[in-house]
Design a protein around this motif. Sequence first.
Motif, PDB file in Angstrom:
ATOM      1  N   GLU A 193       8.280  -3.991  65.150  1.00 32.16           N
ATOM      2  CA  GLU A 193       8.659  -4.662  66.391  1.00 32.16           C
ATOM      3  C   GLU A 193       7.438  -5.230  67.111  1.00 32.16           C
ATOM      4  O   GLU A 193       7.488  -6.326  67.671  1.00 32.16           O
ATOM      5  CB  GLU A 193       9.397  -3.681  67.312  1.00 32.16           C
ATOM      6  CG  GLU A 193      10.794  -3.352  66.847  1.00 32.16           C
ATOM      7  CD  GLU A 193      11.525  -2.484  67.859  1.00 32.16           C
ATOM      8  OE1 GLU A 193      10.937  -2.181  68.912  1.00 32.16           O
ATOM      9  OE2 GLU A 193      12.680  -2.129  67.593  1.00 32.16           O
ATOM     10  N   LEU A 194       6.338  -4.459  67.102  1.00 33.36           N
ATOM     11  CA  LEU A 194       5.118  -4.943  67.744  1.00 33.36           C
ATOM     12  C   LEU A 194       4.597  -6.190  67.042  1.00 33.36           C
ATOM     13  O   LEU A 194       4.201  -7.161  67.699  1.00 33.36           O
ATOM     14  CB  LEU A 194       4.053  -3.841  67.724  1.00 33.36           C
ATOM     15  CG  LEU A 194       2.687  -4.207  68.336  1.00 33.36           C
ATOM     16  CD1 LEU A 194       2.847  -4.591  69.804  1.00 33.36           C
ATOM     17  CD2 LEU A 194       1.716  -3.048  68.187  1.00 33.36           C
ATOM     18  N   ALA A 195       4.601  -6.160  65.703  1.00 32.40           N
ATOM     19  CA  ALA A 195       4.151  -7.338  64.956  1.00 32.40           C
ATOM     20  C   ALA A 195       5.041  -8.531  65.244  1.00 32.40           C
ATOM     21  O   ALA A 195       4.554  -9.658  65.445  1.00 32.40           O
ATOM     22  CB  ALA A 195       4.135  -7.031  63.458  1.00 32.40           C
ATOM     23  N   GLN A 196       6.365  -8.286  65.289  1.00 38.80           N
ATOM     24  CA  GLN A 196       7.292  -9.373  65.599  1.00 38.80           C
ATOM     25  C   GLN A 196       7.080  -9.878  67.012  1.00 38.80           C
ATOM     26  O   GLN A 196       7.103 -11.083  67.275  1.00 38.80           O
ATOM     27  CB  GLN A 196       8.733  -8.890  65.418  1.00 38.80           C
ATOM     28  CG  GLN A 196       9.803  -9.924  65.730  1.00 38.80           C
ATOM     29  CD  GLN A 196       9.869 -11.032  64.708  1.00 38.80           C
ATOM     30  OE1 GLN A 196       9.160 -11.005  63.713  1.00 38.80           O
ATOM     31  NE2 GLN A 196      10.716 -12.011  64.954  1.00 38.80           N
ATOM     32  N   SER A 197       6.850  -8.945  67.948  1.00 38.59           N
ATOM     33  CA  SER A 197       6.628  -9.343  69.337  1.00 38.59           C
ATOM     34  C   SER A 197       5.370 -10.185  69.468  1.00 38.59           C
ATOM     35  O   SER A 197       5.352 -11.198  70.186  1.00 38.59           O
ATOM     36  CB  SER A 197       6.523  -8.097  70.220  1.00 38.59           C
ATOM     37  OG  SER A 197       6.201  -8.436  71.539  1.00 38.59           O
ATOM     38  N   ARG A 380      14.100 -13.605  61.442  1.00 34.05           N
ATOM     39  CA  ARG A 380      13.573 -14.885  61.928  1.00 34.05           C
ATOM     40  C   ARG A 380      14.483 -15.591  62.934  1.00 34.05           C
ATOM     41  O   ARG A 380      14.169 -16.700  63.367  1.00 34.05           O
ATOM     42  CB  ARG A 380      13.337 -15.830  60.740  1.00 34.05           C
ATOM     43  CG  ARG A 380      12.394 -15.292  59.677  1.00 34.05           C
ATOM     44  CD  ARG A 380      12.070 -16.350  58.645  1.00 34.05           C
ATOM     45  NE  ARG A 380      11.428 -17.511  59.257  1.00 34.05           N
ATOM     46  CZ  ARG A 380      11.234 -18.672  58.637  1.00 34.05           C
ATOM     47  NH1 ARG A 380      11.653 -18.841  57.391  1.00 34.05           N
ATOM     48  NH2 ARG A 380      10.647 -19.670  59.268  1.00 34.05           N
ATOM     49  N   ILE A 381      15.587 -14.960  63.317  1.00 36.00           N
ATOM     50  CA  ILE A 381      16.597 -15.686  64.092  1.00 36.00           C
ATOM     51  C   ILE A 381      16.092 -16.183  65.437  1.00 36.00           C
ATOM     52  O   ILE A 381      16.601 -17.174  65.965  1.00 36.00           O
ATOM     53  CB  ILE A 381      17.867 -14.824  64.304  1.00 36.00           C
ATOM     54  CG1 ILE A 381      17.498 -13.494  64.976  1.00 36.00           C
ATOM     55  CG2 ILE A 381      18.597 -14.615  63.016  1.00 36.00           C
ATOM     56  CD1 ILE A 381      18.702 -12.674  65.362  1.00 36.00           C
ATOM     57  N   THR A 387      16.480 -22.509  61.577  1.00 35.62           N
ATOM     58  CA  THR A 387      17.931 -22.639  61.538  1.00 35.62           C
ATOM     59  C   THR A 387      18.405 -22.582  60.105  1.00 35.62           C
ATOM     60  O   THR A 387      17.691 -22.992  59.175  1.00 35.62           O
ATOM     61  CB  THR A 387      18.401 -23.961  62.187  1.00 35.62           C
ATOM     62  OG1 THR A 387      19.829 -24.035  62.129  1.00 35.62           O
ATOM     63  CG2 THR A 387      17.798 -25.168  61.496  1.00 35.62           C
ATOM     64  N   THR A 388      19.601 -22.048  59.903  1.00 33.49           N
ATOM     65  CA  THR A 388      20.231 -22.032  58.587  1.00 33.49           C
ATOM     66  C   THR A 388      21.279 -23.140  58.476  1.00 33.49           C
ATOM     67  O   THR A 388      21.949 -23.250  57.447  1.00 33.49           O
ATOM     68  CB  THR A 388      20.909 -20.677  58.338  1.00 33.49           C
ATOM     69  OG1 THR A 388      21.879 -20.421  59.363  1.00 33.49           O
ATOM     70  CG2 THR A 388      19.876 -19.550  58.335  1.00 33.49           C
ATOM     71  N   LYS A 389      21.407 -23.947  59.523  1.00 36.72           N
ATOM     72  CA  LYS A 389      22.407 -25.009  59.526  1.00 36.72           C
ATOM     73  C   LYS A 389      21.875 -26.239  58.799  1.00 36.72           C
ATOM     74  O   LYS A 389      20.664 -26.395  58.596  1.00 36.72           O
ATOM     75  CB  LYS A 389      22.790 -25.366  60.965  1.00 36.72           C
ATOM     76  CG  LYS A 389      23.365 -24.186  61.739  1.00 36.72           C
ATOM     77  CD  LYS A 389      23.580 -24.526  63.190  1.00 36.72           C
ATOM     78  CE  LYS A 389      24.056 -23.303  63.984  1.00 36.72           C
ATOM     79  NZ  LYS A 389      24.195 -23.579  65.429  1.00 36.72           N
TER      80      LYS A 389
END
Length: 575
Positions: A193-197, A380-381, A387-389
């Motif tokens: 979470e820290l890395a993502q943050s 990655r959302i 986007t996956t669209k």
Amino acid sequence: MSKEIIGRNHRILVVDDTRAIHEDFRKILAQPSAPGDPLAAAASSIFRTAKPTLARLPSFELESAFQGEEALAVVTRALAGGRPFAVAFVDVRMPPGWDGVETVNKLWSVQPDLQVVLCTAYSDYSWSELGDRLVHSDQLLLLKKPFDPIEVQQMAAALTEKWRLTQQSRLKIVDLEERVRERTAELERAQAELAQSRKMQAVGQLAGGIAHDYNNIVTATIIQLTMLRQHPDVTPAIKAIVADLESMEQRAASLTRQLLTFSRRQVMHVAVIDLNVVIEHLLKMLRRLLDECISVNFQPAPSPMWIEGDVGMIEQVITNLCVNARDAMKPRGGRLTIAVAPHQLEPGNLAARRNLPPGPYVKLTIEDTGCGMDAETLQRIYEPFFTTKDVGQGTGLGLATVYGIVQQHRGWSDVRSQVGQGTTFDVFFPAATAPATAPAAARPPAPAQPSSACILMVEDEEMVRQIVSRALKHKGYRVLQAVDGEAALEVWKQHGAEVDLLFSDMVMPNGVTGLDLAKRFRGERPDLKVLITSGYSVDLAISDPGQHGDFAYLGKPYDIADLLALLEKTIAPGP
């Protein structure tokens, strides 16, 4: 093995080929000791009980086996039934089958923690030989025949207690190992979470910086297009082209606003609001956005759910999540559930390690029955532009905007999803107390005569400064220009008494901000009007008006109509 069995296991197996020996063991061990007998006193001394004279040794539960093979079967059966033996007394010589040493090794192969006493009338093996042949010699004692009943009782009592303590120690070790595994998993999650943050923070800084610079370009372009469209010599055909260009610029402005929201640099107009009511007012619009094949189920909390927030931003969070759910349920449709409920964040909770204070929160849940997401996508959302669209179907800023708004509201979000199983977003906002009174009605503005006012415009972007200055002069304002804070101080020294309004960018080179200028000039001229502008909306915390007095704020990009309206409102004298 249950703690109850560990605490009261006095089961002993006697392995000897002579039946009389079994009878002797039963006489010695199967009857409880009387209070005050020597053995009880000795056991009390060994285990340090409080009252030696009243101590009693337990009545042991004995089973018999006459050969090693039979003993192995008995031990195996006892383990399967969840009633293991604590101690085994094993004779060394038991013809014609296994001898005692082989029997003990066989028993330890199925129950390694079994305490063993080898009984012998001969010197068959030395202690060193036994140590070489037996795998768990630390669980072994020797008893010479003929044996003393007191010695047998002492051995039985000591070894059953040793077995109990060993099991308790192992349970504690297992418990500690489980705690270590859980703590390690929590730390790994926290590190992830820290890395993502940190990654999101870095991306946010980049996005905010790009949006800030782009806002200056968009502001200048919008103002130029507006002035061109209003020019009397422009033909209708050119005006149509200009209108199309203005529409494109507004789309660009919308993108920069979303980037600023993701980077938490968008201004908030905070009020105490009931999330139930916000959603109820939004439902009609949401149903228009969703396909007819999608059913909407709203589950409000039974009581008002008050939070402090910007209504527009909260609506954007709900709308973006619902639109995302709609797209995930195409083309077959499905069910969309929107729920509001109270939530208590306890100290030590995983979310509490996100620097969020424990206490009451309000949980917004948006759940769909769509296609779901895999683990890689979930990571990655919230990234902007991910986007996956299909191309042209989305900007990749919807969930990034949700992330920024939730962070700016001092909340957090969790998402659960599996491919083919739908997705659930849980968004948490700090709970607020209900408003005491209704807000006072807004005072109607007084008539204004702004066209003769003198404006000190401080803007480090040359293109924006020149275009806006020209537009203001065209409307009758007198404009003094400064390229940065230091230049503004020089202009103020010469013309400070003439200035009616300071119109300044917030962040500029040389370390003097628009807010610094406003505070300094207000110190000399308390009646000075102030209008601050910035590509970083959060540079001026309008959500805390007491911090900056009655300063007005205009976010970039803006068009000339918005600027003129706000100038008129700001300069106009009060009643």
